[in-house]
Design a protein around this motif. Structure first.
Motif, mmCIF file in Angstrom:
data_model
loop_
_atom_site.group_PDB
_atom_site.id
_atom_site.type_symbol
_atom_site.label_atom_id
_atom_site.label_comp_id
_atom_site.label_asym_id
_atom_site.label_seq_id
_atom_site.Cartn_x
_atom_site.Cartn_y
_atom_site.Cartn_z
ATOM 1 N N GLN A 1 -0.768 -1.477 -4.552
ATOM 2 C CA GLN A 1 0.132 -1.751 -5.663
ATOM 3 C C GLN A 1 0.476 -3.235 -5.680
ATOM 4 O O GLN A 1 0.661 -3.849 -4.627
ATOM 5 N N ALA A 2 0.564 -3.782 -6.870
ATOM 6 C CA ALA A 2 0.971 -5.170 -7.059
ATOM 7 C C ALA A 2 2.111 -5.198 -8.062
ATOM 8 O O ALA A 2 2.002 -4.640 -9.151
ATOM 9 N N LEU B 1 -2.938 -10.320 -12.013
ATOM 10 C CA LEU B 1 -2.738 -10.479 -13.455
ATOM 11 C C LEU B 1 -2.816 -9.142 -14.159
ATOM 12 O O LEU B 1 -3.317 -8.153 -13.613
ATOM 13 N N ASP B 2 -2.324 -9.107 -15.386
ATOM 14 C CA ASP B 2 -2.501 -7.986 -16.294
ATOM 15 C C ASP B 2 -3.666 -8.327 -17.206
ATOM 16 O O ASP B 2 -3.521 -9.120 -18.144
ATOM 17 N N MET C 1 0.864 -1.182 0.000
ATOM 18 C CA MET C 1 0.000 0.000 0.000
ATOM 19 C C MET C 1 0.897 1.227 0.000
ATOM 20 O O MET C 1 1.746 1.385 0.870
ATOM 21 N N GLN C 2 0.714 2.098 -0.989
ATOM 22 C CA GLN C 2 1.490 3.321 -1.096
ATOM 23 C C GLN C 2 0.539 4.501 -1.161
ATOM 24 O O GLN C 2 -0.172 4.675 -2.146
ATOM 25 N N GLY C 3 0.508 5.304 -0.084
ATOM 26 C CA GLY C 3 -0.349 6.485 -0.074
ATOM 27 C C GLY C 3 -1.818 6.162 -0.234
ATOM 28 O O GLY C 3 -2.562 6.909 -0.874
ATOM 29 N N ASN D 1 -3.106 -3.286 -24.507
ATOM 30 C CA ASN D 1 -3.785 -2.526 -23.455
ATOM 31 C C ASN D 1 -4.034 -3.449 -22.263
ATOM 32 O O ASN D 1 -4.801 -4.400 -22.357
ATOM 33 N N TYR D 2 -3.371 -3.143 -21.154
ATOM 34 C CA TYR D 2 -3.466 -3.974 -19.967
ATOM 35 C C TYR D 2 -3.958 -3.158 -18.783
ATOM 36 O O TYR D 2 -3.729 -1.952 -18.688
ATOM 37 N N THR D 3 -4.610 -3.850 -17.856
ATOM 38 C CA THR D 3 -5.033 -3.247 -16.598
ATOM 39 C C THR D 3 -4.563 -4.153 -15.470
ATOM 40 O O THR D 3 -4.903 -5.338 -15.434
ATOM 41 N N LYS D 4 -3.756 -3.595 -14.558
ATOM 42 C CA LYS D 4 -3.310 -4.400 -13.417
ATOM 43 C C LYS D 4 -4.528 -4.733 -12.554
ATOM 44 O O LYS D 4 -5.233 -3.860 -12.066
ATOM 45 N N THR D 5 -4.766 -6.035 -12.388
ATOM 46 C CA THR D 5 -6.030 -6.506 -11.806
ATOM 47 C C THR D 5 -5.762 -7.533 -10.725
ATOM 48 O O THR D 5 -4.839 -8.342 -10.834
#
Length: 966
Positions: A172-173, A211-212, A166-168, A227-231
């Protein structure tokens, strides 16, 4: 531009050499094979729950892992490699280990585990559940391998997993921000990543996948468009997919502080219904940016802040996400000040027949924010002159918002599929601002002062829809797909302003009394058609066409009230303006994939036309046309045996200016900080390079992630700021007193950002703790014009963080983390100016409960240190939150606890923002010390699986080890 085209073509030509991979012969794709079997206890001849099933390489590198279910059975995919090692383990039993070849059957039948007499004496061997497995590009974590406290939420569980931090306040992964969280592959209250984390109980989770996720069109066509989304995908336990579970809570405290709410999830197979409620005045908030149209209407201190970057954070305080209470419910980001929130959310998902999946959600938000801010801004005018701006702001915002969205996925037949995602929101917002401001020379002499009071009422709605359709031909890999996006928006704002400004040099006082009606109507669409064709066994090509139009009509009328309070139209502050931004794009691409490599190359040609028309106070037309090549490339490599992977990504895109940046009308909500649009503004062109290396060893819980990112912008939309040293007429009509400033967006060169990030995680087995370290180096250059001179503001940030997170038991838990950042800030106009600052935020969290979980105590110590800020803004304080209580009723369903927030009464919020020509420090009021007593009740505590008969080797020994403990 000629150099730009040449560079793009050279890069794409170089990357195109990867297409040779597509012509290599490759074996026929095989259907996935899965190991299946049943593990039997050799002593009692009964099925064994929670036995570890590991698939390794012959050199003992973990590939995949799972655990047996309630009936002792398991199912796990067999990697497509010649030989693997299969291991079955359970604490106190001999390990089954065998080498499995490709030609052997994968149906293993009954596997009998025999007792290991070596552990029956005084020797105690602690077992360990497998942490997870790597499935292609997806990292899957076993939730049972991580210990969380009683009644913990999903967020508490996920934060313990390797590579997740956890950042701010942002999860985040693998070093990237998580943008979407799914539950069993479905959206949960839209795309907000925090709602699921803070409303699903940790003990309902079976696995967590990182996953992306590819775009909808990419998944339908099979063509990787880059086009990827960090999920994060949360997989629920089977026994939690039928029944009801949730929690309800209520609390009251000192200073009339209160908090109440809850969540209820009713699941029946594929049909799922969830309700969330939130009512409090301790800064637990649940809105997102789309709920806030108009909130900043009069709250800004003015000045050209586009492209700024935050150098330090604050602690708005309140409510907290710590402790065992359960009042951390759908919290979506913080807003400064003291916030009262009343909110309700509904979510429904179901499978309609065998072909249609539906997910829909609705939110209602009512918030009142009382904000107090003190601002210090330092603006570089030239190499010898600096101007200071000081402001005290009182701001109150009342906001009501309704938001609904849905997602419908339908496989009409084996050839036709659609995805439909409608969304709508309605908002009513009222903002009151009371501003007291002063400008000074670098010698400390006063130039001008301002006192203003403003009110604004905003009504807005947004309606959008995205339709993705795919037709699959008989030939494998050949598809035709289209994506149609449409959106309508309306924003109607009525505001009034009463202001008095003073010129200290001429001893003159000016007053302003005005009313403004501003109406914005928008409509935009985007249509994209894509054709894919199989080029080889592992390669695919694509060709497409896209057309889009973003149209906005803006009408602003400002009236000055005369001595008899009769409205008189002020043409200098009024404008009617239409904007159209039409794009057409030809798209081509090539993709190659095998078990180790994934290569994706694209080259697009785009024509964009910017058509602006002004109808009042003057008639004018401003047309511009842009032609661009937009290359992109993605190259991924993964070694499934060693867990090593690397990725390279290059992308280009364009950004159009907003209507507010184009509209040639002066915004004088802050008469000392005016802003005006620029109808001759053009689009910007962006280059982005991302490189990533990762090494994951889930068997040993070790992770290494490293990435390098570069982003550069041609024709960056920055600011041209003009600071007055004497009274100045703007457009020959608007008087700007000495010490005031006016900003206008302009296209500039020289903007780029680059960063390097490294994170490493490993377990400390002796104390059952996960250790993570992260290092970051970033550089940001922001160009700007100040009184016609170009200035480059550079910010170099050096950051180091350490985290220790325990995994001991549900009764003992702790985490320690600290992050320090040193920021070096330079201005090209004044190179001797020192705006360097240091920021460090540390947190210690301790939790303890009795063995039966009845009594518990939690402490959270947060330390904040800022040095190098403006005078009076440096901070060194502790935020100490304390809680304690007891649980009762069956299965500890009920909980009563007392909380003291900010025990030392030191809470503060400080931030620093660095823009093109200025550095701004802001102090914001926050929630300070209060006490509260809260009662929480857990709803639907699902029945635990029947305990297995205790084996002789377990007598007198601590629990844990190989068995799954639900």
């Amino acid at each position: 531009m000629k150099k730009h085209y040449t560079l793009s073509i050279l890069i794409f030509s170089l990357l195109l050499t990867f297409s040779a991979f597509g012509q290599r012969p490759a074996g026929q794709a095989q259907e996935e094979r899965k190991f299946t079997g049943k593990v039997i206890d050799g002593v009692t001849n009964t099925p064994m729950i929670g036995a570890n099933v590991l698939v390794k390489t012959v050199t003992d590198s973990l590939l995949r892992g799972t655990v047996t279910g309630a009936d002792g059975t398991f199912e796990i995919s067999r990697p497509d490699i010649p030989q693997v090692k299969l291991e079955i383990t359970f604490l106190g039993y001999k390990t089954i280990s065998r080498i499995h070849s490709m030609r052997e059957p994968v149906t293993l039948g009954d596997l009998i585990l025999l007792e290991d007499t070596k552990v029956l004496g005084e020797v105690v061997i602690q077992g360990q559940n497998v942490v997870g497995e790597q499935k292609g590009d997806t990292t899957s974590f076993n939730a049972n391998a991580f210990k969380t406290q009683t009644n913990a939420q999903a967020e508490d569980l996920i934060r313990k997993m390797p590579g997740i931090t956890m950042q701010g306040g942002q999860i985040q992964a693998q070093g990237e921000n998580v943008q979407r969280i799914l539950v069993d592959g479905r959206e949960f209250f839209g795309n907000d990543p925090n709602i699921a984390l803070r409303n699903l109980p940790a003990d309902a989770i079976d696995r967590v996948e990182v996953l992306d996720q590819r775009s909808d069109q990419s998944r339908l066509t099979g063509f990787d468009d880059g086009n990827y989304t960090k999920t994060i995908n949360i997989i629920l336990r089977e026994d939690r997919k039928n029944g009801s579970f949730g929690r309800a809570y209520g609390g009251y405290g000192t200073d009339d502080r209160y908090a109440a709410g809850g969540s209820l999830n009713m699941f029946k197979g594929d049909q799922r219904f969830s309700v969330l409620g939130l009512f409090n005045n301790i800064n637990q908030q649940n809105f997102s940016s789309q709920d806030l149209a108009g909130v900043t209407a009069n709250a800004s201190g003015g000045g050209g802040m586009r492209g700024g970057m935050m150098g330090a954070g604050g602690r708005p305080g309140g409510g907290g996400q710590w402790g065992g209470g359960g009042n951390n419910n759908f919290f979506v980001g913080n807003q400064g000040g003291i916030v009262t929130t009343n909110a309700l959310g509904l979510n429904y998902s179901d499978k309609w027949g065998k072909k249609v999946n539906f997910t829909g959600s609705y939110f209602f938000n009512n918030t009142t924010n009382s904000l107090r801010q003190i601002t210090n801004r330092e603006t570089v005018v030239n190499e010898n002159l600096i101007q200071y701006y000081q402001e005290n702001l009182i701001n109150t915002v009342e906001n009501n918002n309704h938001r609904a969205n849905a997602r419908i996925e339908a496989d009409l037949n084996e050839k036709n599929s659609i995805i439909l995602t409608p969304s709508l929101s309605f908002q009513n917002n009222n903002t009151f601002s009371d501003r007291d401001a002063l400008t000074l020379t670098n010698a400390g002499d006063s130039l001008s002062a301002l006192r203003s009071i403003s009110n604004a009422e905003t009504k807005a709605f947004n309606i959008s829809n995205n339709l993705t359709y795919r037709y699959k031909f008989n030939k494998k890999g050949r598809t035709l797909s289209t994506e149609i996006f449409t959106a309508w928006s309306n924003r109607d704002q009525v505001s009034d302003l009463l202001a008095a400004s003073r010129d200290f040099r001429r001893f003159v006082i000016d007053t302003t009394l005005q009313e403004t009606d501003a109406l914005n109507d928008g409509f935009n669409y985007r249509v994209n058609m894509t054709f894919t064709e199989q080029l080889g066994k592992n390669s695919i090509g694509t060709f497409g066409y896209q057309i889009g139009n973003n149209k906005t009509n803006a009408d602003q009328k400002t009236y000055i009230l005369d001595d008899e309070r009769r409205p008189v139209l002020d043409t200098a502050l009024s404008n009617e303006f239409n904007n159209k931004f039409i794009t057409q794009r030809l798209r081509s691409g090539y993709a190659y994939n095998n078990q180790a490599w994934s290569v994706n190359l694209n080259l697009d040609y785009q024509n964009a036309r910017l058509d602006n028309q002004s109808f009042f106070p003057e008639v004018g037309t401003f047309n511009r046309s842009f032609n661009n090549l937009l290359p992109s490339a993605n190259v991924n490599y993964r070694n499934r045996e060693t867990g090593f992977s690397w990725r390279f990504r290059y992308r280009t895109d364009t950004n159009e200016p907003s209507v507010a940046e184009l509209q040639n009308v002066v915004n004088n909500q802050n008469p000392l900080n005016l802003r005006v649009g620029n109808p001759e503004l053009g689009q910007s062109y962006n280059h982005n390079i991302f490189a990533n290396i990762s090494k994951v060893n889930l068997e040993k819980s070790r992770t290494l992630f490293m990435f390098l990112n570069y982003s550069g912008t041609n024709d960056y939309i920055g600011n041209s700021t003009f600071l007055t040293t004497r009274d100045t007429l703007i457009n020959n009509e608007i008087l700007l007193r000495s010490g005031g400033q006016i900003s206008q967006p302009v296209n500039l060169s020289g903007n780029f950002r680059t960063s390097f990030f490294l994170t490493y995680g490993a377990p400390i087995k002796k104390i059952k703790t996960q250790f993570n370290t992260n290092s970051r180096v970033s550089f940001n250059r922001i160009p700007g014009l100040i009184n016609g001179e170009k200035n480059l503001n550079d910010n170099l940030t050096l950051s180091q963080g350490l985290t220790f997170s325990s995994n001991i038991s549900q009764n003992v838990d702790f985490s320690i983390n600290t992050t320090g950042s040193y920021n070096i800030v330079n201005s090209s106009l004044q190179q001797n100016l020192n705006n360097n600052f240091y920021q460090q935020e540390s947190n210690i969290r301790l939790y303890f409960s009795s063995t039966n979980g009845k009594f518990f105590m939690g402490n959270n110590f947060a330390h904040t240190l800022y040095t190098g800020l403006s005078e009076g803004f440096n901070q060194n304080f502790w935020l100490w939150n304390l809680e304690g209580g007891f649980r009762f009723a069956k299965n500890n369903k009920a909980e009563l606890k007392a909380v003291v927030f900010d025990v030392l009464n030191q809470n503060n919020s400080i931030s620093r923002t660095i823009s093109d020509v200025s550095v701004t420090d802001v102090f914001t009021n926050v929630l300070t010390r209060y006490g509260m007593v809260t009662f929480t009740y857990i709803i639907g505590n699902f029945k635990q699986p029947a305990a297995q008969p205790q084996q002789p080797w377990m007598m007198g020994r601590p629990p844990g080890g190989g068995g799954r403990t639900w």
